[in-house]
Design an enzyme around this catalytic site. Structure first.
Site, mmCIF file in Angstrom:
data_model
loop_
_atom_site.group_PDB
_atom_site.id
_atom_site.type_symbol
_atom_site.label_atom_id
_atom_site.label_comp_id
_atom_site.label_asym_id
_atom_site.label_seq_id
_atom_site.Cartn_x
_atom_site.Cartn_y
_atom_site.Cartn_z
ATOM 1 N N GLY B 68 0.797 -1.218 0.000
ATOM 2 C CA GLY B 68 0.000 0.000 0.000
ATOM 3 C C GLY B 68 0.825 1.260 0.000
ATOM 4 O O GLY B 68 1.941 1.290 -0.496
ATOM 5 N N SER B 69 0.263 2.293 0.584
ATOM 6 C CA SER B 69 0.794 3.634 0.457
ATOM 7 C C SER B 69 2.101 3.825 1.235
ATOM 8 O O SER B 69 2.456 3.035 2.098
ATOM 9 C CB SER B 69 -0.249 4.633 0.954
ATOM 10 O OG SER B 69 0.213 5.936 0.764
ATOM 11 N N SER B 70 2.778 4.916 0.917
ATOM 12 C CA SER B 70 4.078 5.204 1.519
ATOM 13 C C SER B 70 3.953 5.756 2.931
ATOM 14 O O SER B 70 4.953 6.046 3.572
ATOM 15 C CB SER B 70 4.833 6.198 0.645
ATOM 16 O OG SER B 70 4.053 7.369 0.484
#
Lengths: 426, 143
Positions: B68-70
């Site tokens: 997923g996202s950073s």
């Protein structure tokens, strides 16, 4: 890790306490990765956001930006002075739209703190691009350039579309990279790690924005965090299509790099994309796969009474803003629905000048910048059911807000805004 | 009569040094940081995750890795500050997200195991992680 003499000196504090902390973090991080060395980067995109309750916790004063920087951008337990960035550095999407803070449920004090943080970090070299899409507002790296970027949707765009080189970095590593110009040499910084590993045979050719989003969502589920090569007769995409594709693939999976022969930067042919190797696995994206992706994204939604329509994730381009203004021109959305359209603040300024902002506002919508509901968790009061044209937003919003979220095309979403009913189908 | 137990040792590479002990929280699915966990409770919130609603706080988290996202590292960083971090992390797929996340969570972490941890460690087993020595000790009820 092998460090150069200058890096060793920095780690010993020769360039001040902040760079000492930064090097300490980069060495801990590089060692964890098993990286052999650090490499120079010329462009950093991260976050210096200072207004969220968690970042604000345990501070002597809300504007103690040095402590915020030390804790959250350097992982340092003691407070050090924030030095100047040494490479071009930009702020990604963050928590507050200072024009629309009241609509987002934030006080004037919070908005003022936001402005103050922008000045503080701005003077130290952080450019407040304030968008998940820096490449839409002039920050367009060239092929081969090494970067340290956060924001999964921007990372996959930089790697695949532009041919620049970055892993998905985090708040702490980009903080350290900005003041040292260094990042661990790992994964996508290394040429052979950028080749395609999997082939996706695209039989259901993507035509629309929704199609590109669904293809990305399906590709992410297929390859997880490997590197897909899209094969087949794929229509020429626009930048917004690849933005949507990458954001979706980075949400359902962890795609950071992909190839479309003849389109993306490092694949003039399938052979070049694969580096002469056979793909480890092949998948077929056909009508059934497209439908499965649509059903997977919408599996959590059942109530068709929509009260909030969210557009612009990743942030809309000027072309998308123009399309939305054209669809809304002379119409009025349902009084039971709120419509928020998200775009970078620089593009909003362009929309103001072109009259698009006024058209959208006359229709009852709002043009938001700097943030989005997934980042700041702000939705209009009373929101129960959300509709969006973004796979990424539909993937994350149910978990973040606890609200059902429908995914569909821009036209489905505008229809929901007009009627308060979701009727989006494939 | 107390159940008979056995101890199994697996070896791996140290990602973050240190020693910790706790009950295993095993999932064969990757975890999203941003938008996938509630840092205030350590609970998994991702809609279609097999452990949705359950908390890894104080447990030895055994999982493939991050997705997923950073925001991954920032949210696990928050679990440390809020006291809901896992006791240790054992994972199989190395990425920048999990490496940075483990570093800033500052809990013992290991990868590159000589045996498949998902075949050895069952949910609830008592696990002692000595990352400095590259050693994981699993105490479990004998089959």
């Amino acid at each position: 890790m092998r460090l150069s003499d200058r890096e060793k000196a920095m780690l010993d504090g020769a360039e001040g306490p902040a760079r000492q902390r930064a090097m300490d973090l980069l060495v801990r991080y590089g060692t964890a990765l098993g990286a052999e060395r650090l490499i120079p980067v010329t462009n950093v995109a991260g976050t210096w956001s200072s207004t969220t309750p968690w970042v604000q916790a345990d501070l002597d004063a809300p504007d103690d930006f040095d402590t915020i920087f030390s804790r959250f951008n350097l992982d340092s337990d003691d407070t050090v002075e924030t030095p100047q960035a040494v490479v071009s550095t930009c702020q990604l999407i963050h928590g507050i739209d200072t024009r629309n803070h009241a609509l987002q449920g934030f006080s004037r004090e919070k908005a003022e703190l936001q402005r103050k943080s922008e000045e503080f970090f701005g003077r130290r070299g952080v450019q407040w691009a304030s968008t998940c899409t820096p490449y839409q507002v002039g920050n367009v790296p060239v092929k081969g350039e090494h970067l340290a970027w956060m924001e999964s949707s921007a990372v996959v765009y930089a790697n695949a579309v532009l041919g620049a080189r970055t892993n998905v970095e985090g708040r702490e590593s980009t903080g350290a990279a900005s003041i040292t110009g260094l990042i661990p040499d790992f994964s996508l910084h290394i040429t052979e790690n950028r080749l395609a590993t999997h082939r996706v045979r695209v039989e259901a050719a993507p035509e629309t924005m929704m199609d590109w989003g669904l293809l990305g969502y399906a590709a992410g589920e297929m390859v997880v965090d490997d590197i897909p090569l899209l094969s087949g007769a794929i229509p020429q995409p626009r930048p917004m299509h690849l933005k949507h594709f990458g954001a979706a693939a980075a949400s359902s999976g962890g795609v950071e790099m992909y190839h479309i022969p003849g389109v993306t930067a490092e694949a003039s042919s399938e052979e070049e994309a694969l580096g002469g190797r056979a793909p480890r696995e092949e998948f077929v994206y056909d009508e059934a796969a497209r439908r499965r992706a649509f059903e997977h994204i919408n599996a959590q939604a059942s109530n068709r009474s929509v009260d909030f329509v969210m557009l612009g994730c990743p942030h809309n381009s000027i072309e998308q803003m123009w399309q939305i203004a054209a669809l809304l021109d002379g119409r009025r959305i349902s009084s039971n629905v709120a419509l928020w359209v998200h775009t970078p603040r620089q593009i909003r300024a362009l929309c103001d000048d072109c009259g698009y902002t006024a058209v959208i506002e006359r229709a009852g919508g709002h043009v938001m910048s700097d943030s989005c509901p997934a980042i700041n968790r702000a939705t209009p009061p009373g929101t129960e059911v959300i509709a969006t044209d973004s796979c990424k937003q539909a993937h994350y919003l149910p978990a973040i807000t606890g609200k059902e979220t429908w995914f569909g095309s821009l036209e489905h979403c505008i229809d929901a805004a007009m009627t308060g009913r979701w009727s989006g189908e494939l | 009569m107390a159940a008979e137990t056995e101890t199994v040792v697996i070896r791996g590479r140290c990602v973050v040094g240190g020693v910790a002990e706790g009950r295993a929280f095993v999932t064969t699915q990757t975890i999203s940081g941003w938008g996938g966990i509630d840092a205030a409770t350590g609970a998994i919130t991702e809609m279609r995750h097999e452990r949705r609603g359950e908390s890894f706080a104080g447990r030895v988290l055994v999982f493939p890795g991050a997705k997923g996202s950073s925001g991954w590292s920032h949210y696990f960083h928050m679990t440390r500050r809020l006291g809901t971090a896992p006791a240790a992390m054992l994972f199989t797929i190395m990425t920048t997200k999990i490496a940075l996340g483990a570093v800033v969570t500052r809990v013992p972490a290991m990868t590159d195991f000589d045996r498949d941890p998902f075949k050895v460690i069952r949910d609830g087993d008592l696990v002692r992680v000595d990352a400095d020595a590259g050693r994981v000790e699993v105490t479990r009820v004998r089959f």
